[in-house]
Design a protein around this motif. Sequence first.
Motif, PDB file in Angstrom:
ATOM      1  N   LEU A 101       0.841  -1.206   0.000  1.00 37.73           N
ATOM      2  CA  LEU A 101       0.000   0.000   0.000  1.00 37.73           C
ATOM      3  C   LEU A 101       0.877   1.257   0.000  1.00 37.73           C
ATOM      4  O   LEU A 101       0.610   2.238  -0.704  1.00 37.73           O
ATOM      5  CB  LEU A 101      -0.926  -0.016   1.224  1.00 37.73           C
ATOM      6  N   GLU A 102       1.945   1.199   0.788  1.00 37.67           N
ATOM      7  CA  GLU A 102       2.895   2.321   0.834  1.00 37.67           C
ATOM      8  C   GLU A 102       3.433   2.601  -0.581  1.00 37.67           C
ATOM      9  O   GLU A 102       3.468   3.747  -1.028  1.00 37.67           O
ATOM     10  CB  GLU A 102       4.043   1.933   1.787  1.00 37.67           C
ATOM     11  N   GLN A 103       3.790   1.528  -1.281  1.00 36.91           N
ATOM     12  CA  GLN A 103       4.365   1.702  -2.626  1.00 36.91           C
ATOM     13  C   GLN A 103       3.330   2.200  -3.623  1.00 36.91           C
ATOM     14  O   GLN A 103       3.632   3.019  -4.491  1.00 36.91           O
ATOM     15  CB  GLN A 103       4.996   0.385  -3.092  1.00 36.91           C
ATOM     16  N   GLU A 104       2.114   1.715  -3.481  1.00 34.92           N
ATOM     17  CA  GLU A 104       1.030   2.184  -4.352  1.00 34.92           C
ATOM     18  C   GLU A 104       0.855   3.708  -4.212  1.00 34.92           C
ATOM     19  O   GLU A 104       0.597   4.414  -5.182  1.00 34.92           O
ATOM     20  CB  GLU A 104      -0.245   1.478  -3.885  1.00 34.92           C
TER      21      GLU A 104
ATOM     22  N   ALA B  76      13.221  16.911 -10.121  1.00 35.43           N
ATOM     23  CA  ALA B  76      13.380  17.140  -8.681  1.00 35.43           C
ATOM     24  C   ALA B  76      14.306  16.097  -8.058  1.00 35.43           C
ATOM     25  O   ALA B  76      14.339  14.946  -8.513  1.00 35.43           O
ATOM     26  CB  ALA B  76      12.019  17.081  -7.989  1.00 35.43           C
ATOM     27  N   VAL B  77      15.048  16.504  -7.028  1.00 36.00           N
ATOM     28  CA  VAL B  77      15.780  15.540  -6.205  1.00 36.00           C
ATOM     29  C   VAL B  77      14.774  15.004  -5.196  1.00 36.00           C
ATOM     30  O   VAL B  77      14.186  15.767  -4.434  1.00 36.00           O
ATOM     31  CB  VAL B  77      16.965  16.209  -5.465  1.00 36.00           C
ATOM     32  N   VAL B  78      14.564  13.685  -5.227  1.00 37.24           N
ATOM     33  CA  VAL B  78      13.517  13.084  -4.397  1.00 37.24           C
ATOM     34  C   VAL B  78      14.145  12.158  -3.358  1.00 37.24           C
ATOM     35  O   VAL B  78      15.058  11.384  -3.668  1.00 37.24           O
ATOM     36  CB  VAL B  78      12.528  12.283  -5.277  1.00 37.24           C
ATOM     37  N   SER B  79      13.639  12.251  -2.124  1.00 37.30           N
ATOM     38  CA  SER B  79      13.989  11.240  -1.126  1.00 37.30           C
ATOM     39  C   SER B  79      12.727  10.451  -0.806  1.00 37.30           C
ATOM     40  O   SER B  79      11.617  10.954  -0.943  1.00 37.30           O
ATOM     41  CB  SER B  79      14.580  11.880   0.133  1.00 37.30           C
ATOM     42  N   ILE B  80      12.931   9.201  -0.391  1.00 33.71           N
ATOM     43  CA  ILE B  80      11.801   8.357  -0.005  1.00 33.71           C
ATOM     44  C   ILE B  80      11.858   8.155   1.504  1.00 33.71           C
ATOM     45  O   ILE B  80      12.859   7.670   2.030  1.00 33.71           O
ATOM     46  CB  ILE B  80      11.795   6.997  -0.756  1.00 33.71           C
ATOM     47  N   ASP B  81      10.788   8.553   2.174  1.00 31.53           N
ATOM     48  CA  ASP B  81      10.701   8.410   3.626  1.00 31.53           C
ATOM     49  C   ASP B  81      10.073   7.048   3.904  1.00 31.53           C
ATOM     50  O   ASP B  81       8.851   6.891   3.809  1.00 31.53           O
ATOM     51  CB  ASP B  81       9.824   9.560   4.161  1.00 31.53           C
ATOM     52  N   THR B  82      10.911   6.064   4.176  1.00 33.82           N
ATOM     53  CA  THR B  82      10.391   4.705   4.397  1.00 33.82           C
ATOM     54  C   THR B  82      11.254   3.927   5.367  1.00 33.82           C
ATOM     55  O   THR B  82      12.447   4.196   5.506  1.00 33.82           O
ATOM     56  CB  THR B  82      10.296   3.917   3.065  1.00 33.82           C
ATOM     57  N   MET B  83      10.645   2.938   6.012  1.00 34.45           N
ATOM     58  CA  MET B  83      11.388   2.012   6.867  1.00 34.45           C
ATOM     59  C   MET B  83      11.463   0.637   6.202  1.00 34.45           C
ATOM     60  O   MET B  83      11.969  -0.303   6.816  1.00 34.45           O
ATOM     61  CB  MET B  83      10.702   1.890   8.232  1.00 34.45           C
ATOM     62  N   ASN B  84      10.934   0.511   4.978  1.00 33.55           N
ATOM     63  CA  ASN B  84      10.853  -0.789   4.305  1.00 33.55           C
ATOM     64  C   ASN B  84      11.875  -0.918   3.178  1.00 33.55           C
ATOM     65  O   ASN B  84      11.923  -0.062   2.280  1.00 33.55           O
ATOM     66  CB  ASN B  84       9.467  -0.981   3.687  1.00 33.55           C
ATOM     67  N   ALA B  85      12.641  -2.014   3.195  1.00 31.95           N
ATOM     68  CA  ALA B  85      13.634  -2.249   2.141  1.00 31.95           C
ATOM     69  C   ALA B  85      12.968  -2.330   0.772  1.00 31.95           C
ATOM     70  O   ALA B  85      13.483  -1.776  -0.208  1.00 31.95           O
ATOM     71  CB  ALA B  85      14.407  -3.542   2.431  1.00 31.95           C
ATOM     72  N   SER B  86      11.820  -3.004   0.681  1.00 37.31           N
ATOM     73  CA  SER B  86      11.198  -3.181  -0.644  1.00 37.31           C
ATOM     74  C   SER B  86      10.731  -1.835  -1.206  1.00 37.31           C
ATOM     75  O   SER B  86      10.851  -1.575  -2.401  1.00 37.31           O
ATOM     76  CB  SER B  86      10.037  -4.172  -0.570  1.00 37.31           C
ATOM     77  N   THR B  87      10.256  -0.961  -0.324  1.00 34.68           N
ATOM     78  CA  THR B  87       9.826   0.367  -0.784  1.00 34.68           C
ATOM     79  C   THR B  87      11.041   1.202  -1.178  1.00 34.68           C
ATOM     80  O   THR B  87      11.007   1.937  -2.173  1.00 34.68           O
ATOM     81  CB  THR B  87       9.005   1.075   0.315  1.00 34.68           C
ATOM     82  N   ALA B  88      12.122   1.083  -0.402  1.00 35.28           N
ATOM     83  CA  ALA B  88      13.352   1.806  -0.748  1.00 35.28           C
ATOM     84  C   ALA B  88      13.825   1.398  -2.144  1.00 35.28           C
ATOM     85  O   ALA B  88      14.117   2.248  -2.990  1.00 35.28           O
ATOM     86  CB  ALA B  88      14.438   1.529   0.293  1.00 35.28           C
ATOM     87  N   ARG B  89      13.856   0.095  -2.393  1.00 30.19           N
ATOM     88  CA  ARG B  89      14.291  -0.420  -3.705  1.00 30.19           C
ATOM     89  C   ARG B  89      13.402   0.111  -4.824  1.00 30.19           C
ATOM     90  O   ARG B  89      13.879   0.599  -5.846  1.00 30.19           O
ATOM     91  CB  ARG B  89      14.213  -1.949  -3.722  1.00 30.19           C
ATOM     92  N   ALA B  90      12.092   0.014  -4.645  1.00 30.09           N
ATOM     93  CA  ALA B  90      11.149   0.452  -5.682  1.00 30.09           C
ATOM     94  C   ALA B  90      11.269   1.958  -5.915  1.00 30.09           C
ATOM     95  O   ALA B  90      11.211   2.434  -7.048  1.00 30.09           O
ATOM     96  CB  ALA B  90       9.719   0.087  -5.279  1.00 30.09           C
TER      97      ALA B  90
ATOM     98  N   ALA C 188      14.292  -0.869  11.672  1.00 28.72           N
ATOM     99  CA  ALA C 188      12.952  -1.465  11.529  1.00 28.72           C
ATOM    100  C   ALA C 188      12.958  -2.644  10.557  1.00 28.72           C
ATOM    101  O   ALA C 188      12.273  -3.642  10.791  1.00 28.72           O
ATOM    102  CB  ALA C 188      11.955  -0.405  11.072  1.00 28.72           C
ATOM    103  N   ASP C 189      13.717  -2.521   9.467  1.00 29.06           N
ATOM    104  CA  ASP C 189      13.789  -3.598   8.470  1.00 29.06           C
ATOM    105  C   ASP C 189      15.258  -3.978   8.294  1.00 29.06           C
ATOM    106  O   ASP C 189      16.048  -3.203   7.747  1.00 29.06           O
ATOM    107  CB  ASP C 189      13.196  -3.120   7.137  1.00 29.06           C
ATOM    108  N   PRO C 190      15.640  -5.171   8.747  1.00 25.00           N
ATOM    109  CA  PRO C 190      17.057  -5.559   8.702  1.00 25.00           C
ATOM    110  C   PRO C 190      17.628  -5.659   7.282  1.00 25.00           C
ATOM    111  O   PRO C 190      18.838  -5.728   7.113  1.00 25.00           O
ATOM    112  CB  PRO C 190      17.075  -6.926   9.398  1.00 25.00           C
ATOM    113  N   GLU C 191      16.757  -5.645   6.272  1.00 25.61           N
ATOM    114  CA  GLU C 191      17.222  -5.728   4.876  1.00 25.61           C
ATOM    115  C   GLU C 191      17.547  -4.359   4.286  1.00 25.61           C
ATOM    116  O   GLU C 191      18.130  -4.278   3.203  1.00 25.61           O
ATOM    117  CB  GLU C 191      16.115  -6.328   3.986  1.00 25.61           C
ATOM    118  N   LEU C 192      17.103  -3.284   4.932  1.00 29.82           N
ATOM    119  CA  LEU C 192      17.135  -1.976   4.257  1.00 29.82           C
ATOM    120  C   LEU C 192      18.546  -1.489   3.927  1.00 29.82           C
ATOM    121  O   LEU C 192      18.803  -1.036   2.815  1.00 29.82           O
ATOM    122  CB  LEU C 192      16.381  -0.925   5.082  1.00 29.82           C
TER     123      LEU C 192
END
Length: 278
Positions: free
Chosen positions: A61-64, A78-92, A109-113
């Motif tokens: 849902l976060e990614q959507e 624009a220079v964009v940052s992603i405010d997330t605690m999820n590795a999958s969202t960071a990747r996307a 929060a996410d050991p994969e990030l």
Amino acid sequence: MTALIMGILNVTPDSFSDGGRHADPEAAIAHGLRLRAEGADILDVGGESTRPGAERVPAALEQERVIPVIRALAAAGAVVSIDTMNASTARAAIGAGARIVNDVSGGLADPELLAAVAETNADIALGHWRGPSADMYARAQYGSVVADVRAELAERMAAAAAAGIPPARVIVDPGFGFGKQGAQNWELLHGLPRIVGMGPRVLVGTSRKRFLADALEDRDAGEATEVRRDLATAVTSVLADEAGVWAVRVHDVAATRDALRIAGLGKGTDPWSPTRSR
Ligand code: PMM
């Protein structure tokens, strides 16, 4: 050099401070472009609220929410940052054009990030965090808040290095309001030179936070209005700038831009230079 301005773009229906105004992608993109026109150097896109007491949202849902917005804003330059605690969202998000991953949990929060960011060229902002928003105030126990935040950020920097992220790509954030009670935030604000002294770029987010509203409340006014919180934010952003931070994360970009400009006048630097950087 004057601090860069990171404009906040919360694409959530429940953010405490912009109340879900930007939950539909078209409105969020338009708001992002407006923040950029007002002087934001970076647009921080988030799809999960970290407000005190907030529940986690599923990564899908976060990614959507965020990916179409990031894609459009990055395509507009624009220079964009992603405010997330999820590795999958960071990747996307990086795939969609984000250049900075802003993790308020500092990779906890996410050991994969951290490993996910290490595989890319993105920068990482590591926030000071002691646990999920749902019960973060229970963890606001410090010997000295500045010394403890420094030590815990140093641990997150070591974790980022161990995951393979070069130090030059690391930004630290003392995490105002995250596991900190009122007065601890003021102590941290005045201790910012010691956080800046750690070495990495420092990002600071005080915008519209509870500790500002609490400081503004008086017998006559009741709950501080958004306008008063934005003015208070402009003041704390100037103080952060004077401490030497790299960037301030704010909702009201125009007010903070004006405040930084006024505070910088007569210092022999031109805070308006388009090439300014820190
Ligand atoms: N605060 C919030 C969200 N993201 N990111 C960074 N780097 N630093 C912060 O202090 C921070 C953040 C919570 O505030 P919001 O819901 O108004 O965005």
